[in-house]
Design an enzyme around this catalytic site. Structure first.
Site, short mmCIF file in Angstrom:
data_model
loop_
_atom_site.label_atom_id
_atom_site.label_comp_id
_atom_site.label_asym_id
_atom_site.label_seq_id
_atom_site.Cartn_x
_atom_site.Cartn_y
_atom_site.Cartn_z
N ASN A 106 10.05 18.37 4.78
CA ASN A 106 10.83 17.23 5.30
C ASN A 106 12.24 17.20 4.70
O ASN A 106 12.86 16.14 4.63
CB ASN A 106 10.09 15.93 4.97
N HIS B 163 1.62 4.91 8.11
CA HIS B 163 1.31 5.92 7.09
C HIS B 163 0.23 5.44 6.11
O HIS B 163 0.08 4.24 5.85
CB HIS B 163 2.60 6.22 6.33
N GLU C 13 7.02 1.46 11.08
CA GLU C 13 7.93 2.52 10.63
C GLU C 13 9.05 2.65 11.65
O GLU C 13 8.86 2.28 12.81
CB GLU C 13 7.18 3.85 10.52
N SER D 15 5.92 9.63 11.32
CA SER D 15 5.91 10.94 10.65
C SER D 15 5.20 12.03 11.43
O SER D 15 5.53 13.21 11.28
CB SER D 15 5.27 10.81 9.27
N ASP E 245 9.22 0.92 7.31
CA ASP E 245 9.27 2.14 6.49
C ASP E 245 10.27 3.10 7.16
O ASP E 245 10.08 3.50 8.32
CB ASP E 245 7.86 2.73 6.44
N HIS F 194 11.31 8.64 7.16
CA HIS F 194 11.79 9.80 7.93
C HIS F 194 13.12 9.55 8.63
O HIS F 194 13.62 10.40 9.35
CB HIS F 194 10.72 10.24 8.93
N LYS G 32 12.71 13.10 1.27
CA LYS G 32 12.72 13.88 2.51
C LYS G 32 14.17 14.23 2.85
O LYS G 32 14.73 15.14 2.26
CB LYS G 32 11.99 13.08 3.59
#
Ligand SMILES: Cc1ncc(COP(=O)(O)O)c(C=O)c1O
Length: 394
Positions: free
Chosen positions: A48, A139, A185, A189, A214, A217, A244
């Site tokens: 990542n 997640h 998120e 992910s 979140d 990413h 990441k």
């Protein structure tokens, strides 16, 4: 004799029989989106490290300098004697970038989600039991936070904000006065799809719910200055990682000053964990400074992703709802997904198979995590190799 080894061996045998036993494989990470594994250099589509920052000279240099100046370990938790003065500048910069009143750096993304959510959902804080509404694909670390808090989330269908509103309306009818918390998120992910943050924020405001997002990413990668998709939307609590796109390790939350203060007093992952090692904080400091200048790298990453999606879709492959640097090829069957990953590795490409329980049953996939460090030739090679590898396993 407790016999635990025998029980563990039997549990491992069951995993192996189901084709789900995993093991650790040593790798040597190389610059340019490469790794060496089993002595072979592979193009790495499994990390990542979206901007290739883990090998950036500015991060390496500051990590080195801070190790030399402050040592290799923080020695204690931030509340004791591990709070380097540098935290203040880093947190002020993150708060500015996130458009939040304050920010707090934590030891890891997993720990941030687990302990911040647990602290936020404490019944004693609300003087009532908060109702939690969570996207079905959040997640594992967010689930850990819910579990630690003893919260049972109402889970809405992935990215289905109409369903979220239906659940909020039903809960409001049942328990009109109960506090509400929405957890999701911004970039998912495993599917690489991107949430509608504006609509989530509007829903949260309409239902007077706290919104926790979140940005693991999205951080480094999305948004004008690279600090994710929440800035400007009034999200109550935006969490993100430095592990990441930011090239090192650790996490942050952006929130109000009073919430940050509450978390310093209540988030067990901050209170009872040693602060980040100074070299890691140095790498974070350099990344936070650098990321706003990396617009061209973000554009290149987005172009890689668009090119890969178009190429794979033209070959008839299912890239799901991906709209980010994470591009899955959803194959469904676990054994077939493993066979495709093995075929790619034989061709010099590392792209691991993602299977249940990480993703729902029947949605096994190869997850391609792209990096600005990859070349256009790397992407074109994938567009050539992946359909052939999939065809061979039919
Ligand atoms: C969405 C999401 N949140 C949190 C984490 C945990 O972050 P970290 O690896 O920094 O602990 C991850 C990474 O695995 C993630 O994908």
């Amino acid at each position: 004799m407790h016999g635990l080894d025998a029980l563990a061996a039997a549990a491992l045998d069951r995993l192996a029989a189901a084709g789900r036993k995993r093991s650790l494989t040593p790798v040597e990470r190389l610059p340019g989106g490469r790794v060496r594994r089993h002595g072979r250099e592979l193009v790495d589509f499994s990390s990542n490290d979206y901007l290739g920052l883990s090998h950036h000279p500015a991060l390496i240099e500051r990590a080195r300098a801070w190790a030399a100046e402050y040592g290799t370990g923080a020695g204690a938790s931030r509340l004791v004697s591990g709070h380097l003065a540098a935290y203040q500048a880093v947190e002020a910069r993150i708060a500015r970038a996130k458009g939040s009143e304050a920010a707090l750096v934590l030891v890891s993304g997993w720990q941030a989600n687990a302990s911040v959510l647990a602290a936020l959902l404490d019944r004693a804080l609300w003087e009532a039991e908060p109702l939690v509404f969570a996207d079905r694909l959040i997640h594992a670390s967010l689930h850990a936070g819910l579990t630690l808090a003893g919260a049972r989330a109402r889970r809405y269908r992935h990215d289905d904000l109409d369903h979220l509103e239906t659940l909020l309306a039903a809960a409001a009818a049942e328990s009109p006065g109960a506090p509400r918390v929405i957890v999701s998120e911004t970039v998912f992910s495993m599917d690489g799809d991107v949430s509608d943050v504006g609509r989530l924020a509007a829903i949260a405001a309409r239902w007077n719910a706290l919104l926790y997002l979140d940005e693991a990413h999205a951080t480094g990668v999305m948004g004008a200055g690279g600090f994710g998709l929440t800035p400007g939307h009034g999200v109550d609590l935006a969490m993100g990682t430095f592990s990441k796109g930011m090239g090192s390790f650790g996490a942050y939350v952006g929130c109000s000053a009073v919430l940050a203060d509450y978390l310093v007093n209540r988030a067990s992952g901050l209170i009872y964990a040693t602060a980040l090692p100074p070299p890691v904080l140095g790498a974070i400091d350099a990344a936070v400074e650098l990321v706003p200048t990396l617009g061209p790298e973000r554009a290149r990453l987005a172009a890689h992703a668009a090119r890969l999606r178009a190429g794979l879709q033209a070959a008839g492959l299912d890239t799901g709802p991906s709209a980010s640097q994470i591009v899955p090829v959803i194959l469904g069957d676990e054994a077939r997904t493993l066979a495709v990953a093995a075929a790619l590795e034989r061709e010099g490409v590392l792209a691991v198979a993602i299977r249940p329980p990480t993703v729902p049953p029947g949605t096994s996939r190869i997850r391609f995590a792209l990096s600005a460090a990859h070349t256009t030739d790397d992407i074109d090679r994938l567009i050539d190799l992946v359909p052939r590898a999939v065809e061979e396993t039919r």
